[in-house]
Design a protein around this motif. Sequence first.
Motif, PDB file in Angstrom:
ATOM      1  N   GLY A   1      -9.644 -12.714  38.572  1.00  0.00           N
ATOM      2  CA  GLY A   1     -10.447 -12.872  39.777  1.00  0.00           C
ATOM      3  C   GLY A   1     -10.683 -14.347  40.061  1.00  0.00           C
ATOM      4  N   TYR A   2     -10.557 -14.733  41.329  1.00  0.00           N
ATOM      5  CA  TYR A   2     -10.746 -16.126  41.752  1.00  0.00           C
ATOM      6  C   TYR A   2     -11.932 -16.194  42.697  1.00  0.00           C
ATOM      7  CZ  TYR A   2      -5.961 -16.844  40.013  1.00  0.00           C
ATOM      8  OH  TYR A   2      -4.828 -16.910  39.238  1.00  0.00           O
ATOM      9  N   LEU A   3     -12.926 -17.025  42.328  1.00  0.00           N
ATOM     10  CA  LEU A   3     -14.117 -17.216  43.155  1.00  0.00           C
ATOM     11  C   LEU A   3     -14.319 -18.697  43.441  1.00  0.00           C
ATOM     12  CD1 LEU A   3     -16.806 -14.917  41.471  1.00  0.00           C
ATOM     13  CD2 LEU A   3     -16.037 -14.749  43.832  1.00  0.00           C
ATOM     14  N   PRO A   4     -14.732 -19.061  44.663  1.00  0.00           N
ATOM     15  CA  PRO A   4     -15.103 -20.449  44.927  1.00  0.00           C
ATOM     16  C   PRO A   4     -16.275 -20.855  44.032  1.00  0.00           C
ATOM     17  CG  PRO A   4     -14.816 -19.229  46.973  1.00  0.00           C
ATOM     18  CD  PRO A   4     -14.796 -18.224  45.863  1.00  0.00           C
ATOM     19  N   GLN A   5     -16.262 -22.081  43.560  1.00  0.00           N
ATOM     20  CA  GLN A   5     -17.288 -22.526  42.612  1.00  0.00           C
ATOM     21  C   GLN A   5     -18.694 -22.491  43.209  1.00  0.00           C
ATOM     22  OE1 GLN A   5     -16.428 -25.739  39.701  1.00  0.00           O
ATOM     23  NE2 GLN A   5     -14.601 -26.127  40.967  1.00  0.00           N
ATOM     24  N   LYS A   6     -18.802 -22.558  44.526  1.00  0.00           N
ATOM     25  CA  LYS A   6     -20.138 -22.565  45.135  1.00  0.00           C
ATOM     26  C   LYS A   6     -20.885 -21.258  44.895  1.00  0.00           C
ATOM     27  CE  LYS A   6     -18.350 -21.154  49.696  1.00  0.00           C
ATOM     28  NZ  LYS A   6     -18.239 -21.557  51.135  1.00  0.00           N
ATOM     29  N   TYR A   7     -20.157 -20.189  44.507  1.00  0.00           N
ATOM     30  CA  TYR A   7     -20.790 -18.897  44.258  1.00  0.00           C
ATOM     31  C   TYR A   7     -21.032 -18.633  42.770  1.00  0.00           C
ATOM     32  CZ  TYR A   7     -19.044 -17.865  48.994  1.00  0.00           C
ATOM     33  OH  TYR A   7     -18.762 -17.897  50.337  1.00  0.00           O
ATOM     34  N   THR A   8     -20.704 -19.581  41.904  1.00  0.00           N
ATOM     35  CA  THR A   8     -20.619 -19.235  40.472  1.00  0.00           C
ATOM     36  C   THR A   8     -21.530 -20.054  39.567  1.00  0.00           C
ATOM     37  OG1 THR A   8     -18.739 -20.755  40.164  1.00  0.00           O
ATOM     38  CG2 THR A   8     -18.237 -18.465  40.753  1.00  0.00           C
ATOM     39  N   LYS A   9     -22.587 -20.613  40.070  1.00  0.00           N
ATOM     40  CA  LYS A   9     -23.488 -21.391  39.237  1.00  0.00           C
ATOM     41  C   LYS A   9     -24.097 -20.514  38.134  1.00  0.00           C
ATOM     42  CE  LYS A   9     -27.502 -24.473  39.401  1.00  0.00           C
ATOM     43  NZ  LYS A   9     -28.554 -25.081  40.260  1.00  0.00           N
ATOM     44  N   GLY A  10     -23.889 -20.909  36.882  1.00  0.00           N
ATOM     45  CA  GLY A  10     -24.421 -20.159  35.746  1.00  0.00           C
ATOM     46  C   GLY A  10     -23.623 -18.921  35.374  1.00  0.00           C
ATOM     47  N   LEU A  11     -22.571 -18.636  36.108  1.00  0.00           N
ATOM     48  CA  LEU A  11     -21.809 -17.411  35.863  1.00  0.00           C
ATOM     49  C   LEU A  11     -21.113 -17.423  34.502  1.00  0.00           C
ATOM     50  CD1 LEU A  11     -20.744 -14.694  36.870  1.00  0.00           C
ATOM     51  CD2 LEU A  11     -18.940 -15.918  38.090  1.00  0.00           C
ATOM     52  N   ALA A  12     -20.640 -18.587  34.075  1.00  0.00           N
ATOM     53  CA  ALA A  12     -19.898 -18.677  32.811  1.00  0.00           C
ATOM     54  C   ALA A  12     -20.769 -18.304  31.606  1.00  0.00           C
ATOM     55  CB  ALA A  12     -19.337 -20.088  32.625  1.00  0.00           C
ATOM     56  N   GLU A  13     -22.100 -18.516  31.708  1.00  0.00           N
ATOM     57  CA  GLU A  13     -22.996 -18.215  30.587  1.00  0.00           C
ATOM     58  C   GLU A  13     -23.306 -16.723  30.492  1.00  0.00           C
ATOM     59  OE1 GLU A  13     -23.672 -20.859  32.740  1.00  0.00           O
ATOM     60  OE2 GLU A  13     -22.740 -22.193  31.266  1.00  0.00           O
ATOM     61  N   HIS A  14     -23.204 -16.006  31.597  1.00  0.00           N
ATOM     62  CA  HIS A  14     -23.520 -14.575  31.614  1.00  0.00           C
ATOM     63  C   HIS A  14     -22.469 -13.844  32.459  1.00  0.00           C
ATOM     64  CE1 HIS A  14     -27.416 -16.639  30.893  1.00  0.00           C
ATOM     65  NE2 HIS A  14     -27.591 -15.654  30.044  1.00  0.00           N
ATOM     66  N   LEU A  15     -21.316 -13.591  31.854  1.00  0.00           N
ATOM     67  CA  LEU A  15     -20.241 -12.938  32.588  1.00  0.00           C
ATOM     68  C   LEU A  15     -20.648 -11.512  32.952  1.00  0.00           C
ATOM     69  CD1 LEU A  15     -17.148 -14.193  30.560  1.00  0.00           C
ATOM     70  CD2 LEU A  15     -17.986 -15.011  32.768  1.00  0.00           C
ATOM     71  N   PRO A  16     -20.515 -11.134  34.223  1.00  0.00           N
ATOM     72  CA  PRO A  16     -21.021  -9.841  34.690  1.00  0.00           C
ATOM     73  C   PRO A  16     -20.019  -8.710  34.462  1.00  0.00           C
ATOM     74  CG  PRO A  16     -20.117 -11.038  36.526  1.00  0.00           C
ATOM     75  CD  PRO A  16     -19.962 -11.942  35.318  1.00  0.00           C
ATOM     76  N   PRO A  17     -20.501  -7.469  34.380  1.00  0.00           N
ATOM     77  CA  PRO A  17     -19.594  -6.330  34.267  1.00  0.00           C
ATOM     78  C   PRO A  17     -18.797  -6.083  35.540  1.00  0.00           C
ATOM     79  CG  PRO A  17     -21.856  -5.575  34.510  1.00  0.00           C
ATOM     80  CD  PRO A  17     -21.916  -7.057  34.323  1.00  0.00           C
ATOM     81  N   SER A  18     -19.289  -6.598  36.681  1.00  0.00           N
ATOM     82  CA  SER A  18     -18.611  -6.393  37.959  1.00  0.00           C
ATOM     83  C   SER A  18     -18.831  -7.599  38.856  1.00  0.00           C
ATOM     84  CB  SER A  18     -19.158  -5.134  38.649  1.00  0.00           C
ATOM     85  OG  SER A  18     -18.744  -5.089  40.001  1.00  0.00           O
ATOM     86  N   LEU A  19     -17.735  -8.179  39.373  1.00  0.00           N
ATOM     87  CA  LEU A  19     -17.863  -9.289  40.314  1.00  0.00           C
ATOM     88  C   LEU A  19     -18.422  -8.808  41.646  1.00  0.00           C
ATOM     89  CD1 LEU A  19     -14.603 -11.360  39.657  1.00  0.00           C
ATOM     90  CD2 LEU A  19     -16.948 -11.945  39.018  1.00  0.00           C
ATOM     91  N   PHE A  20     -18.140  -7.552  42.014  1.00  0.00           N
ATOM     92  CA  PHE A  20     -18.730  -6.956  43.221  1.00  0.00           C
ATOM     93  C   PHE A  20     -20.255  -7.023  43.123  1.00  0.00           C
ATOM     94  CE2 PHE A  20     -14.658  -5.771  44.382  1.00  0.00           C
ATOM     95  CZ  PHE A  20     -14.585  -4.861  45.415  1.00  0.00           C
ATOM     96  N   ALA A  21     -20.780  -6.502  41.993  1.00  0.00           N
ATOM     97  CA  ALA A  21     -22.230  -6.458  41.804  1.00  0.00           C
ATOM     98  C   ALA A  21     -22.811  -7.861  41.690  1.00  0.00           C
ATOM     99  CB  ALA A  21     -22.561  -5.639  40.560  1.00  0.00           C
ATOM    100  N   TYR A  22     -22.099  -8.755  41.014  1.00  0.00           N
ATOM    101  CA  TYR A  22     -22.589 -10.125  40.848  1.00  0.00           C
ATOM    102  C   TYR A  22     -22.783 -10.792  42.210  1.00  0.00           C
ATOM    103  CZ  TYR A  22     -22.322 -15.161  40.373  1.00  0.00           C
ATOM    104  OH  TYR A  22     -22.562 -16.505  40.508  1.00  0.00           O
ATOM    105  N   LEU A  23     -21.791 -10.701  43.064  1.00  0.00           N
ATOM    106  CA  LEU A  23     -21.888 -11.347  44.378  1.00  0.00           C
ATOM    107  C   LEU A  23     -23.038 -10.768  45.188  1.00  0.00           C
ATOM    108  CD1 LEU A  23     -18.106 -11.606  45.314  1.00  0.00           C
ATOM    109  CD2 LEU A  23     -19.663 -13.522  44.922  1.00  0.00           C
ATOM    110  N   GLU A  24     -23.218  -9.451  45.103  1.00  0.00           N
ATOM    111  CA  GLU A  24     -24.255  -8.810  45.900  1.00  0.00           C
ATOM    112  C   GLU A  24     -25.653  -9.084  45.355  1.00  0.00           C
ATOM    113  OE1 GLU A  24     -25.113  -4.437  47.923  1.00  0.00           O
ATOM    114  OE2 GLU A  24     -23.187  -4.896  46.963  1.00  0.00           O
TER     115      GLU A  24
END
Length: 219
Positions: free
Chosen positions: A125-148
């Motif tokens: 999965g490829y996401l623009p960095q502007k949406y991913t602050k702190g994401l690397a520390e807590h990888l989500p079970p779903s990118l759909f849910a994370y974005l929402e």
Amino acid sequence: AGEFAPGSKIPSEVHMAERLGVSRETWRKTLDLLRSDGLLVSKHGSGTYLLEKPRRIANDLAQLQSMSKMIAAAGIQEKESEMVCRIDTAPPEVSRFFETPEEEKFFILQRIRHADFGIISASLGYLPQKYTKGLAEHLPPSLFAYLEETQGLRISRALTELFIPDKADPLRVLLQLPEGCDAFGFRQYHYDSRGNPLLYSLDYLRSDLFHFTILRNRP
């Protein structure tokens, strides 16, 4: 006929071909059909087994939902995924989708999903960095849910391209496909309700476990 118990291992290719009086090639094609029907599953390096009950991940391609929901709806107990993330440049088609310079870097998440009978799918999965602050520390079970849930961004539609991955494709290799199995490739462009690009993904899925349908109406 009940001769093989649910969960039992199917005898070898040579044994079954001789027993049924057919060629090994005919038995291989039979195995492909039985796996496609969700009656058998092949385990890498172990053999082919009769399932306790038919299990196939079915999905209507007209419905947009996350991979996690597809698996759960099929009654398959997913095990913990292997997830690796990095910040890096992306292939040209990703940059074109997001309309960014090719040198721009993205948050890239690689995920391998497991069940009790082996690997189910491998994804990028490829996401623009502007949406991913702190994401690397807590990888989500779903990118759909994370974005929402964390960004207030809802994926409302996607353009999906289906293809058969090349056998040398690194993402396909990660599937560790049992002999006789192949994979579907999904190239997906995800948008919000206004048509803004949110997520680009590549999903490679075991063809003996996933079954896709779409209802088409004649104009």
